[in-house]
Scaffold this motif. Structure first.
Motif, short mmCIF file in Angstrom:
data_model
loop_
_atom_site.label_atom_id
_atom_site.label_comp_id
_atom_site.label_asym_id
_atom_site.label_seq_id
_atom_site.Cartn_x
_atom_site.Cartn_y
_atom_site.Cartn_z
N GLU A 143 0.77 -1.28 0.03
CA GLU A 143 0.02 -0.11 -0.17
C GLU A 143 0.87 1.32 -0.08
N GLN A 146 0.97 2.52 -3.46
CA GLN A 146 -0.17 3.23 -3.76
C GLN A 146 -0.44 4.57 -3.05
N GLY A 165 -9.95 -2.70 1.20
CA GLY A 165 -9.64 -3.92 0.74
C GLY A 165 -9.78 -5.09 1.67
N THR A 166 -9.25 -6.24 1.70
CA THR A 166 -9.65 -7.26 2.80
C THR A 166 -8.95 -6.77 4.07
N ALA A 168 -8.33 -2.87 5.21
CA ALA A 168 -8.35 -1.62 4.95
C ALA A 168 -7.24 -0.87 5.47
N GLY A 187 -13.00 -5.88 5.33
CA GLY A 187 -13.22 -6.75 4.05
C GLY A 187 -13.11 -8.13 4.55
N GLY A 281 -9.13 2.48 -4.09
CA GLY A 281 -9.25 1.35 -4.12
C GLY A 281 -9.99 0.85 -5.46
N SER A 282 -10.69 -0.15 -5.38
CA SER A 282 -11.10 -0.82 -6.56
C SER A 282 -12.53 -0.14 -6.89
N THR A 285 -15.35 -1.07 -4.35
CA THR A 285 -15.00 -0.59 -2.91
C THR A 285 -14.98 0.86 -2.86
N GLU A 305 -6.79 2.31 -8.26
CA GLU A 305 -5.63 1.18 -7.71
C GLU A 305 -4.29 1.27 -8.30
#
Length: 336
Positions: A143, A146, A165-166, A168, A187, A281-282, A285, A305
């Motif tokens: 991350e 990102q 995410g899974t 966060a 997540g 994020g995606s 999400t 992302e």
């Protein structure tokens, strides 16, 4: 060619090698994407069956050559910069962590080199993760690039970046540095509830790509009752509302998502200063977190992302691996 025209020769192979997925980009001399690859060859799959560090390194090397060998053959000598779980203790090589608070430009000064024998002869460097020390430690790996990419677009700097995410991440910023961060298992808990809980017996269908009325209902219930009852008590209402005919089985998943995201946002905002928040994020999400934050009065900037490629380019420039704008003398430190 004009000085500001993009240089289309390949200059960097940038990798985001996560737990469950692999993403790679071939970048030109201006940091623009020439080509990309995505795969389900995450670190868990890649390292499966490899018992020793040497076996893991060899497995990562084989996967790397299979996924990126065409780029390496066409552009021999191009440096490779990799972030994510490939730098963990069960990855390609262990890249360590940088402690926060601290500036993000420290990432470039602490790259770890993968031995050439484990990288098919390529020049591969791994980006370190970030770590919060203290009584309740926290870590992130992957991350951080990102985050760096999200801060590269020149807009007004946010007070925080949220990476759903899974697991966060809520990252508090202090100028060009990270003041601290916290990981929230929203997540993963959501997936467990949908798969293995009593609520899974009630739910029908899949959540839609955009926030639904049921998701908003979950946000509203948390906003009204979350402080008093807590999210664990509110989750049971997904069952009782169905039992009493006030919530359809097809709405259970989105309602539960609203409760969980609402609780996460409510708690996360308590530690943030006033100001805009970036969400990275995606496509599924980001709209949910954006809506939850905006309903609590925050200005939100959505960041894709794939901004990880921009962050990796920034690290490569700062480390002198590529001749980007104001590139410094190459950094030779290989260990954190």
């Amino acid at each position: 060619m004009a000085d500001d025209a993009p240089r289309r020769d390949a200059a960097l192979v940038a990798l985001d090698w996560g737990t469950s997925a692999f993403r790679g980009w071939l970048l030109d001399g201006s940091g623009r994407v020439l080509d990309g690859v995505r795969s389900g060859d995450g670190s868990l799959r890649t390292s499966a069956g490899a018992g020793t560090a040497a076996e893991r390194a060899a497995a990562f090397g084989r996967a790397f050559e299979r996924l990126c060998g065409g780029w390496l053959a066409a552009h021999p000598g191009a440096p490779v910069l990799c972030a994510g779980m490939a730098g963990s203790d069960h990855g390609w090589a262990e890249a360590g962590y940088l402690d926060v608070p601290g500036p993000l430009d420290g990432l470039a000064r602490h790259l770890t080199a993968v031995p050439a024998r484990d990288a098919g002869g390529a020049d591969v460097r791994l980006v370190p993760g970030l770590r919060v020390a203290g009584e309740l430690p926290d870590v992130m790996r992957g991350e951080e690039v990102q985050l760096l990419g999200a801060l590269e677009d020149g807009e007004d700097r946010p007070v925080a970046v949220v990476l759903p995410g899974t697991h966060a991440k809520w990252v508090r910023l202090d100028g060009a540095g990270v003041a601290g961060f916290a990981t929230v298992m929203t997540g993963e808990v959501y997936d467990l509830l949908r798969r293995d809980s009593i609520l899974a017996r009630l739910a029908r269908g899949e959540p839609g790509p955009v926030p639904s009325d049921a998701f908003v209902r979950g946000l509203d219930v948390d906003a009204e009752h979350g402080d008093e009852r807590g999210v664990l008590a509110l989750l049971f209402t997904a069952r009782t509302l169905v039992m009493t005919g006030r919530l359809g089985p097809e709405d259970v998943a989105d309602y539960v998502s609203g409760l969980l995201v609402g609780s996460e946002v409510r708690h996360g905002l308590r530690s943030l200063a006033d100001g805009p928040v970036a969400v990275c994020g995606s496509g599924s999400t980001t709209p949910r977190y954006r809506l939850a934050l905006e309903r609590r009065g925050r200005t939100v900037r959505a960041v894709p992302e794939d901004v990880a490629a921009r962050g990796l380019w920034r690290v490569a420039v700062d480390a002198g691996l590529v001749a980007g704008p104001s590139a410094p003398t190459p950094i030779l430190e290989d260990q954190p």
